[in-house]
Design a protein around this motif. Structure first.
Motif, PDB file in Angstrom:
ATOM      1  N   ARG A  94      -1.213  -4.673  67.179  1.00 26.02           N
ATOM      2  CA  ARG A  94      -0.630  -3.353  67.383  1.00 26.02           C
ATOM      3  C   ARG A  94      -1.523  -2.264  66.788  1.00 26.02           C
ATOM      4  O   ARG A  94      -1.781  -1.249  67.412  1.00 26.02           O
ATOM      5  N   ARG A 124      -3.400   0.610  68.930  1.00 27.13           N
ATOM      6  CA  ARG A 124      -3.162   2.025  68.620  1.00 27.13           C
ATOM      7  C   ARG A 124      -4.489   2.759  68.404  1.00 27.13           C
ATOM      8  O   ARG A 124      -4.646   3.904  68.805  1.00 27.13           O
ATOM      9  N   ILE A 133       4.770  -4.568  72.259  1.00 29.85           N
ATOM     10  CA  ILE A 133       4.850  -5.189  70.931  1.00 29.85           C
ATOM     11  C   ILE A 133       6.101  -4.711  70.215  1.00 29.85           C
ATOM     12  O   ILE A 133       6.846  -5.509  69.639  1.00 29.85           O
ATOM     13  N   ASP A 134       6.354  -3.401  70.261  1.00 31.20           N
ATOM     14  CA  ASP A 134       7.534  -2.840  69.608  1.00 31.20           C
ATOM     15  C   ASP A 134       8.829  -3.396  70.190  1.00 31.20           C
ATOM     16  O   ASP A 134       9.826  -3.549  69.484  1.00 31.20           O
ATOM     17  N   VAL A 141       3.467  -8.136  76.485  1.00 30.06           N
ATOM     18  CA  VAL A 141       2.284  -7.940  75.630  1.00 30.06           C
ATOM     19  C   VAL A 141       1.081  -8.588  76.292  1.00 30.06           C
ATOM     20  O   VAL A 141       0.014  -7.976  76.425  1.00 30.06           O
ATOM     21  N   THR A 163       1.302  -1.323  72.864  1.00 28.20           N
ATOM     22  CA  THR A 163       2.056  -1.108  71.627  1.00 28.20           C
ATOM     23  C   THR A 163       3.556  -1.040  71.907  1.00 28.20           C
ATOM     24  O   THR A 163       4.358  -1.527  71.102  1.00 28.20           O
ATOM     25  N   GLU A 222       0.985  -7.957  64.420  1.00 28.15           N
ATOM     26  CA  GLU A 222       0.930  -6.751  63.583  1.00 28.15           C
ATOM     27  C   GLU A 222      -0.453  -6.086  63.672  1.00 28.15           C
ATOM     28  O   GLU A 222      -0.559  -4.875  63.880  1.00 28.15           O
TER      29      GLU A 222
END
Length: 126
Positions: free
Chosen positions: A63, A67, A92-93, A100, A89, A60
């Protein structure tokens, strides 16, 4: 005895000189140099932070940190770095752990090369 092959990843670093020119035009030389220096320092800190978060399996916050790299790197013309941070990102999503890891370590390699290139291009000093 087996032969050992070492693979070294090297990627060309592409800086967008137009972004830097715009920054210098808008802010003037002294202020733009200050922005570039602060951005380079912040990117270096955040790259290290991203690796630490990955090793701690804190996806979390990884990310969020990735970003934040996008906007900062775009501001000073590091478009490749911004695009790779987007890829991190996205991985990760997609909950794709191998992607990743791969994209994060590509981000770190390109990030380090990009930071060095900007530093050398502008002959910045600490």
């Amino acid at each position: 005895m087996a032969n050992i092959l070492t693979v070294k990843h090297r990627e060309n670093v592409h800086l967008d000189p137009q972004k830097l020119s715009e920054l210098y035009s808008q802010l003037g030389e002294t202020s733009a140099e200050d922005v570039v220096c602060r951005a380079i320092e912040e990117l270096a800190v955040r790259l290290t932070h991203c690796e630490r978060l990955w090793r701690q399996n804190d996806v979390e916050n990884l990310r969020k940190s990735a970003r934040s790299l996008i906007a900062i790197s775009e501001q000073i013309g590091m478009m490749a770095m911004a695009n790779i941070a987007r890829d991190v990102t996205g991985a990760i999503d997609a909950d794709d752990s191998p992607a990743v890891a791969a994209t994060l370590f590509r981000l770190i390699r390109v990030g380090e090369s990009s930071l060095t290139a900007v530093w050398e291009q502008h002959d910045l000093t600490v």
